[in-house]
Design an enzyme around this catalytic site. Sequence first.
Site, short mmCIF file in Angstrom:
data_model
loop_
_atom_site.label_atom_id
_atom_site.label_comp_id
_atom_site.label_asym_id
_atom_site.label_seq_id
_atom_site.Cartn_x
_atom_site.Cartn_y
_atom_site.Cartn_z
N HIS A 181 0.18 11.90 -5.55
CA HIS A 181 -0.34 11.94 -4.18
C HIS A 181 0.81 11.75 -3.18
O HIS A 181 0.97 12.53 -2.23
CB HIS A 181 -1.40 10.84 -4.01
CG HIS A 181 -1.91 10.70 -2.61
ND1 HIS A 181 -3.09 11.26 -2.18
CD2 HIS A 181 -1.40 10.07 -1.52
CE1 HIS A 181 -3.27 10.98 -0.89
NE2 HIS A 181 -2.26 10.25 -0.47
N GLU A 182 1.62 10.74 -3.41
CA GLU A 182 2.70 10.44 -2.46
C GLU A 182 3.75 11.56 -2.43
O GLU A 182 4.23 11.95 -1.38
CB GLU A 182 3.37 9.10 -2.80
CG GLU A 182 2.46 7.89 -2.66
CD GLU A 182 1.74 7.81 -1.32
OE1 GLU A 182 2.29 8.29 -0.30
OE2 GLU A 182 0.61 7.32 -1.29
N HIS A 202 2.95 14.35 -0.20
CA HIS A 202 3.35 14.15 1.21
C HIS A 202 4.82 14.54 1.39
O HIS A 202 5.18 15.25 2.32
CB HIS A 202 3.21 12.67 1.60
CG HIS A 202 1.80 12.20 1.77
ND1 HIS A 202 0.91 12.81 2.62
CD2 HIS A 202 1.12 11.15 1.22
CE1 HIS A 202 -0.26 12.14 2.59
NE2 HIS A 202 -0.15 11.15 1.74
N GLU A 236 -3.18 14.79 2.91
CA GLU A 236 -3.70 13.93 1.84
C GLU A 236 -4.11 14.73 0.60
O GLU A 236 -4.30 14.15 -0.47
CB GLU A 236 -4.91 13.13 2.36
CG GLU A 236 -4.60 12.24 3.56
CD GLU A 236 -3.46 11.28 3.33
OE1 GLU A 236 -3.21 10.94 2.16
OE2 GLU A 236 -2.79 10.91 4.31
N TYR A 266 -9.13 11.47 4.29
CA TYR A 266 -9.29 11.38 2.83
C TYR A 266 -10.59 12.04 2.38
O TYR A 266 -10.67 12.60 1.29
CB TYR A 266 -9.23 9.93 2.36
CG TYR A 266 -7.97 9.22 2.77
CD1 TYR A 266 -6.75 9.53 2.17
CD2 TYR A 266 -7.98 8.27 3.78
CE1 TYR A 266 -5.57 8.89 2.57
CE2 TYR A 266 -6.81 7.63 4.18
CZ TYR A 266 -5.61 7.95 3.57
OH TYR A 266 -4.46 7.32 3.96
N HIS A 315 -6.54 0.43 5.65
CA HIS A 315 -6.47 1.35 6.79
C HIS A 315 -7.09 0.79 8.07
O HIS A 315 -6.85 1.31 9.14
CB HIS A 315 -7.13 2.68 6.41
CG HIS A 315 -6.49 3.30 5.20
ND1 HIS A 315 -6.62 2.77 3.94
CD2 HIS A 315 -5.69 4.39 5.07
CE1 HIS A 315 -5.93 3.50 3.08
NE2 HIS A 315 -5.36 4.49 3.73
N HIS A 366 0.85 -1.20 0.00
CA HIS A 366 0.00 0.00 0.00
C HIS A 366 0.88 1.25 0.00
O HIS A 366 1.77 1.40 0.85
CB HIS A 366 -0.94 0.01 1.21
CG HIS A 366 -1.96 1.10 1.11
ND1 HIS A 366 -3.17 0.94 0.47
CD2 HIS A 366 -1.93 2.40 1.51
CE1 HIS A 366 -3.83 2.07 0.49
NE2 HIS A 366 -3.11 2.98 1.11
N ALA A 367 0.65 2.14 -0.96
CA ALA A 367 1.56 3.28 -1.16
C ALA A 367 1.67 4.16 0.08
O ALA A 367 0.67 4.43 0.75
CB ALA A 367 1.06 4.12 -2.33
#
Length: 613
Positions: free
Chosen positions: A384-385, A388, A412, A522, A512, A354-355
């Site tokens: 998305h990553e 972060h 997020e 999210y 999650h 999971h990323a």
Amino acid sequence: MNKLLQRSSLAILVSAALSACMQDTNTTTKKVETPAVQALSAKDADTFLTNTEKELVELGLVINRAEWIYSNFITEDTAILSAKATQKYTEAGVRFAMEAAKFDNVEVSADQRRKLNTLKQSLVMPAPQDPAKSEELAKLGSQLNGMYGKGSYTTKAGKKLSLGDMTSTMATSRNYDELLEMWEGWRTVSPEMKPLFIRQSELANEGAQGLGYKDLGTMWRSNYDMPADDFAKELDRLWGQVKPLYDDLHCYVRSELGEEYGEDKVPQDKPIPAHLLGNMWAQSWGNIYDVVAPENADPGYDVTKQLAKHNYDEIKMVKGAENFFTSLGFDALPETFWTRSLFTKPEDRDVVCHASAWDLDAKDDIRIKMCIQKTGEEFNVIHHELGHNFYQRAYKNQPVYYQNSANDGFHEAIGDTIALSVTPKYLKNIGLIDTIPDESKDIGLLMKMALDKIAFIPFGLLVDQWRWKVYSGEITPENYNTAWWELREKYQGIAPPVNRDANAFDPGAKYHVPGGVPYSRYFLAHIQQFEFHKALCEISGNTDPIHRCSIYNSKEAGTALNTMLEMGSSQPWQQAYKVLTGSEQMDATAVLDYFSPLQTWLKEKNQGKQCGF
Ligand code: X8Z
Ligand code: ZN
């Protein structure tokens, strides 16, 4: 990944909230019993915060490395080391929270108060103050993570499939039975998680109560610079704004699926079977765009195919996403990002695929860990990553207490905000497509985006609706699965395609839940990103319709974004929000404006159809 202060996307076991806690220490009786508390001063707070800061940095380095190694190399040994580090870290977190609460009635500066509150609110899975129980809780967290990470399914034909394999089939297959096998197959990994999840909930609830909260859900909801009850109402308000658009989308998609699979399989007056929406959890539906694409309004390209055509491998995809951030004026990622990240699924060992995005040392050692698949969907996840990572680097000069996003939705939302700028014009600009489709194709573009974003919103809400009720005791273990599906039907209008076994634990099949990662973030992010996009487009001087706006290359937009990011969590989130959007309140109007042409189109298409579920 500093778990105590939620520095990254996946502050797995630790982090969260409290403010109304420790009321006991405010009573006269308590004050008499603990004279030391009365004697505390702002100077003591200073000493405490300075000492704790040092401890936090040291503990952070150890836990981050232990977690990194465990998630990259899941074995019995790394599980033990990870659990040990987590236990130590959680025990320290509880101790800091208790110490911080001693300053509740001491006059301290606003900055000290914010830091003390951060300490009181920093655990996601707080342990009871009992070494045996904190050890047990830490082990449960590691075990649950490992079970998800190692999960696989062997098909009726005898082929062993990973979640990644099954995710691909869910995205591309249009065979009802094959989809059903994948859907049921993945859900065979979670029943054995249930007893562990039950015990984890008991222990973490006890931990939250020890810190003065009613239950763990209340503690999670107390982390938003407003009372916990107001936060829950805020989510309902935002959902109320979006629901009419979701209902229009649901109605149209159900009727198209009825045509694809037959109305016997997709009854038009019932919730949609959960395995037909292109995603293992039916949480975003962009993969069935081809099934529901509007006639004559299809933009005519598919990012997955374009990536293949232009020989994008995993690294080139990440470089592409990095290039967007550098075009805004952010510094390139450090060399160590490229040497230390995990980009592809290793053949020879179990990893958590999971990323996630990591900040190992709160300096420059930022990384991602992801089993990248070469698809348009994953290209978005990479943005998305990196959102972060760029956030983590932007706030690294803040004191450790503020090395976090303004609220967890912000963390997020950043990469997703950037991905909203991955428009046809941008894709042409970087050479991934040859021509920009004209405006007559906008409905197709908006449809694809709505399948990804609008479809997600009720899912983003319900995961924690379920957990909050579990933690409050309203949902009991016998009812875990039925309550889960009641919420799935109520919010998403979807249903399990087959009756579920008595021992099924379908929430556990979503990362999650075993991962212990709160999910409301999210939901927030899906509202916030449209407000951020709108604000950045205005700053960049965009004149295109908002869904065609790309902030690529806009240094003005980059500077404005950075101003918000570098604040970290030093101010209440409302202040950070105001810096970019001009408002202190979240609002879904930007979402509705973005999709307004699509909603008009959907309403026309749905005329005469039976909508609702
Ligand atoms: O978990 C994630 C990210 C890591 S923070 C990949 N997301 C949620 C999910 O996959 O369920 C992003 C969107 C929602
Ligand atoms: Zn994330």
